[in-house]
Design a protein around this motif. Structure first.
Motif, short mmCIF file in Angstrom:
data_model
loop_
_atom_site.label_atom_id
_atom_site.label_comp_id
_atom_site.label_asym_id
_atom_site.label_seq_id
_atom_site.Cartn_x
_atom_site.Cartn_y
_atom_site.Cartn_z
N UNK A 280 -31.24 10.75 -172.96
CA UNK A 280 -30.75 10.70 -174.57
C UNK A 280 -31.51 11.80 -175.17
N UNK A 281 -31.09 12.62 -175.99
CA UNK A 281 -31.77 13.59 -176.72
C UNK A 281 -31.69 13.14 -178.15
N UNK A 282 -32.64 13.47 -178.91
CA UNK A 282 -32.84 13.43 -180.35
C UNK A 282 -33.41 14.69 -180.95
N UNK A 283 -32.87 14.60 -182.25
CA UNK A 283 -33.16 15.91 -183.12
C UNK A 283 -34.79 15.95 -183.36
N UNK A 284 -35.30 14.88 -183.36
CA UNK A 284 -36.90 15.05 -183.58
C UNK A 284 -37.54 13.81 -183.04
N UNK A 285 -38.72 13.91 -182.32
CA UNK A 285 -39.50 12.92 -181.68
C UNK A 285 -39.97 11.91 -182.61
N UNK A 286 -39.81 12.37 -184.10
CA UNK A 286 -40.37 11.34 -184.94
C UNK A 286 -39.36 10.08 -184.97
N UNK A 287 -38.02 10.11 -184.35
CA UNK A 287 -37.24 9.13 -184.18
C UNK A 287 -37.54 8.45 -183.15
N UNK A 288 -38.31 8.63 -182.10
CA UNK A 288 -38.89 8.00 -181.08
C UNK A 288 -39.65 6.81 -181.32
N UNK A 289 -39.65 5.83 -180.44
CA UNK A 289 -40.64 4.71 -180.68
C UNK A 289 -41.74 4.88 -179.73
N UNK A 290 -42.68 5.74 -180.09
CA UNK A 290 -43.84 6.01 -179.08
C UNK A 290 -44.74 4.74 -179.05
N UNK A 291 -45.09 4.21 -177.95
CA UNK A 291 -46.03 3.09 -178.01
C UNK A 291 -46.85 3.23 -176.65
N UNK A 292 -47.94 2.70 -176.69
CA UNK A 292 -48.87 2.59 -175.72
C UNK A 292 -49.78 1.50 -175.86
N UNK B 277 -49.00 19.62 -173.60
CA UNK B 277 -47.41 19.13 -173.76
C UNK B 277 -47.23 18.17 -175.12
N UNK B 278 -48.52 17.55 -175.43
CA UNK B 278 -48.09 16.90 -176.93
C UNK B 278 -48.06 17.77 -178.01
N UNK B 279 -48.78 19.31 -178.21
CA UNK B 279 -48.40 19.90 -179.28
C UNK B 279 -46.81 20.55 -178.89
N UNK B 280 -46.52 20.57 -177.71
CA UNK B 280 -45.01 21.00 -177.53
C UNK B 280 -44.10 19.85 -178.20
N UNK B 281 -44.45 18.67 -177.79
CA UNK B 281 -43.70 17.74 -178.21
C UNK B 281 -43.76 17.48 -179.82
N UNK C 48 -39.34 11.72 -172.37
CA UNK C 48 -40.57 12.64 -171.92
C UNK C 48 -41.55 12.23 -173.18
N UNK C 49 -41.22 12.11 -174.39
CA UNK C 49 -42.13 11.86 -175.43
C UNK C 49 -43.02 10.75 -175.29
N UNK C 50 -42.33 9.54 -174.65
CA UNK C 50 -43.28 8.49 -174.39
C UNK C 50 -44.14 8.70 -173.35
N UNK C 51 -43.78 9.47 -172.26
CA UNK C 51 -44.45 9.69 -171.23
C UNK C 51 -45.78 10.50 -171.65
N UNK C 52 -45.48 11.55 -172.41
CA UNK C 52 -46.83 12.46 -172.92
C UNK C 52 -47.55 11.44 -173.67
N UNK C 53 -46.98 10.58 -174.80
CA UNK C 53 -47.65 9.85 -175.52
C UNK C 53 -48.79 9.02 -174.68
N UNK C 54 -48.16 8.47 -173.65
CA UNK C 54 -49.26 7.60 -172.92
C UNK C 54 -49.92 8.06 -172.31
N UNK C 55 -49.67 9.49 -171.43
CA UNK C 55 -50.76 10.27 -170.76
C UNK C 55 -51.70 10.74 -171.62
#
Length: 319
Positions: free
Chosen positions: A1-13, A249-253, A263-270
């Protein structure tokens, strides 16, 4: 699923609430013993000091300052990522945490260049030692990193404590996409390029060249130098390289180059994992200090070995 912004993703760790206290407690106990012990040995017990020893003293001092911040971070994560010490304390503690990463890499790079010149250009190395170049380089590292830290604190680029929806106060978290796209960019890109990529490139290139030359020299000094090289390469590979890669990767995200929520969630956890890994350098550095001493033995281990030898002698004598 593609989003227009990673701000819409629920980033959790969620695992970070358990990971960080466990790692930080281990780093605090082992690191404090190792670094304070190293400062005592290198300042009061080892004379005259080599250039590498001067850099090691500065590295141990930086690690000790960093370790003093860990009790606050341990409390923060044990308290469910709720910061209770106020925004100024968060700004100072967070700044010291990230400054330690770059200042540690800087002094490891100084040790790397020092060993490289001493091995490849010994005559030049002797001339540099006569000019007290090591002290000036160490002072420059502290001044540059200190100036960067003061600029971060006094220019106030971050409202470091934010109350999210659940009411807890986050320290250095929950920044808006606008902040990532504007005022945080310069600090992060500068830190990544000058604090991570360039120094790590020097370490990963120069040390294998030095190790290759020393491998053909069969002396006690060369074997000790190889142990120093291997320990620094291990610390760099375990602690700093993963952090630098994930930071990129975090800056790119954050700049919407990577927009997929998976991918954003993987990067956030990493990123959480690599932040725990990078803190391990403060308890792994004493291994480097041990190998850097002229005889590769500290007084504690000498007494322990002597006591064991005496016990074996006593048992043999009775038999």
């Amino acid at each position: 699923m593609m989003n227009n912004s990673t701000a819409d993703c629920n980033l959790r760790a969620d695992f970070q609430i358990y990971l960080f206290p466990a790692v930080y407690c281990l780093v605090f106990v082992l690191g404090l013993l190792g670094n304070v012990g190293a400062l005592y040995v290198f300042i009061f017990k080892i004379t005259p000091r080599s250039s590498s020893n001067v850099f090691v003293i500065n590295l141990a001092l930086a690690d000790t300052i960093f370790l003093c911040t860990l009790p606050f971070l341990i409390h923060y994560h044990l308290n469910g990522n709720n910061w209770i010490f106020g925004s100024p304390a968060c700004l100072v503690i967070g700044t010291l945490f990230y400054t330690n990463i770059y200042i540690s890499v800087a002094f490891l790079t100084c040790i790397c260049i020092d060993r490289y010149i001493a091995t490849v250009y010994p005559l030049t190395y002797l001339r540099l030692r006569a000019t007290r170049c090591t002290l000036w380089v160490s002072l420059a590292v502290w001044m540059v990193t200190g100036a960067a830290m003061l600029a971060l604190v006094f220019t106030g680029p971050l409202d470091s404590v934010r109350p999210p929806k659940n009411g807890s106060h986050r320290c250095y978290e929950s920044f808006s996409q606008r902040e990532w796209a504007s005022r945080m960019t310069a600090y992060n890109v500068s830190g990544l390029v000058f604090g991570s990529v360039l120094p790590l490139a020097i370490i990963m290139v120069c040390y294998p060249l030095v190790a290759r030359r020393l491998a053909h020299i069969r002396t006690r000094t060369s074997r000790r130098a190889l142990r120093i090289i291997y320990s620094i390469l291990a610390i760099t590979t375990i602690c700093f390289v993963p952090y630098a890669v994930v930071h990129l990767l975090h800056l790119l995200m954050r700049h919407q180059v990577i927009q997929d929520c998976v991918y954003a969630n993987i990067i956030y956890k990493a990123r959480r994992l690599t932040m725990a890994l990078v803190s391990l350098n403060s308890c792994l550095d004493p291994v480097l200090y041990y190998f850097t001493t002229s005889h590769c033995k500290w007084s504690f281990f000498k007494r322990l070995r002597l006591r064991r030898t005496q016990n074996v002698y006593t048992i043999n004598k009775r038999n």
